[in-house]
Design a protein around this motif. Structure first.
Motif, short mmCIF file in Angstrom:
data_model
loop_
_atom_site.label_atom_id
_atom_site.label_comp_id
_atom_site.label_asym_id
_atom_site.label_seq_id
_atom_site.Cartn_x
_atom_site.Cartn_y
_atom_site.Cartn_z
N ASN A 61 -48.90 3.07 -56.02
CA ASN A 61 -47.47 3.07 -56.34
C ASN A 61 -47.25 2.53 -57.75
O ASN A 61 -48.19 2.10 -58.44
N GLN A 64 -48.60 -0.99 -58.63
CA GLN A 64 -50.05 -1.04 -58.77
C GLN A 64 -50.49 -0.42 -60.09
O GLN A 64 -51.42 -0.91 -60.74
N ARG A 152 -53.55 -4.16 -50.29
CA ARG A 152 -52.26 -3.47 -50.41
C ARG A 152 -52.47 -1.96 -50.52
O ARG A 152 -51.75 -1.16 -49.93
N GLN A 156 -51.13 0.84 -47.96
CA GLN A 156 -50.34 1.98 -48.44
C GLN A 156 -50.93 3.30 -47.95
O GLN A 156 -50.20 4.17 -47.44
N ALA A 201 -45.40 -1.91 -44.61
CA ALA A 201 -45.49 -1.08 -45.81
C ALA A 201 -44.13 -0.52 -46.21
O ALA A 201 -43.77 -0.49 -47.39
N LEU A 206 -44.11 -0.20 -50.12
CA LEU A 206 -45.39 0.37 -50.50
C LEU A 206 -45.36 1.89 -50.33
O LEU A 206 -46.10 2.61 -50.99
#
Length: 209
Positions: A61, A64, A152, A156, A201, A206
């Motif tokens: 995402n 990130q 994470r 996701q 999430a 996310l």
């Protein structure tokens, strides 16, 4: 002339942003990405002055992407598109170094001004964004449990419906490693089922609801 990178997984939206920027005339669109890893690769390859990132992108995402890109390009100016002015999301993207964020509904009115400010290394926030930032600043909500970047990413991918095998292939690790990331994330979050992990999430943006 400022160089701008666009990262948005919906082609029609990407075209609209590009058309709007090109109508202004003073910026060069140096790259377009349709997912998170491509955005990271193009940012490092093209070294744009400004990156416009959608928050909800496949594989990685926007948050990130920001964290990875700023390790290599700490001076890059980043505008994040979001659909929600969620306090947790705002707090996270500001801490990551995002200098402007716009709701997609505000793009027509504010995009040109935002990119112009960023090209001059100045932050840009709308009144609505400033109100959300203030609410985030004064919020006393308990912080969410800390997940590592890989945990994470794993959460996701799971929420996007990917299998352990596919996640492992995307991240270049073993299936056993993905199983460990999943188990650790569930333990940290107190999640008792995959449904609870997916709800986490969605709640923490996310993935797109």
């Amino acid at each position: 002339m400022a160089r701008v990178l666009l990262a948005e997984d919906h082609e029609i939206v990407r075209r609209g942003i590009r058309s709007l920027l090109e109508s202004y005339g003073d910026w060069e669109i140096c790259g377009e990405a349709a997912d998170g890893p491509e955005a990271v690769r193009l940012a490092i390859q093209e070294r744009p002055d400004v990156a416009i990132l959608d928050y909800f992108m496949p594989k990685l995402n926007g948050l990130q992407v920001v964290r990875q890109v700023r390790k290599v390009l700490p001076q890059i100016q980043i505008l994040m598109f979001t659909q929600h002015d969620n306090e947790d999301l705002i707090r996270d993207i500001l801490r990551a170094g995002v200098r402007s964020f716009l709701l997609k509904t505000e793009a027509d009115e504010h995009l040109i001004r935002a990119v112009n400010a960023l090209s001059l290394s100045q932050p840009y926030f709308t009144a609505r964004a400033s109100e959300a930032m203030l609410a985030s600043f004064i919020s006393s909500r308990k912080p969410a449990p800390h997940l590592t970047a890989r945990e994470r990413q794993t959460v996701q991918f799971i929420a996007e419906g990917a299998s352990n095998k596919k996640i492992a292939a995307e991240l270049g690790v073993s299936v056993k490693t993905i199983e460990t990331h999943r188990s650790t994330a569930m333990r940290k979050l107190g999640a008792k089922s995959m449904a609870e992990l997916i709800r986490y999430a969605m709640r923490h943006k996310l993935v797109e609801p």
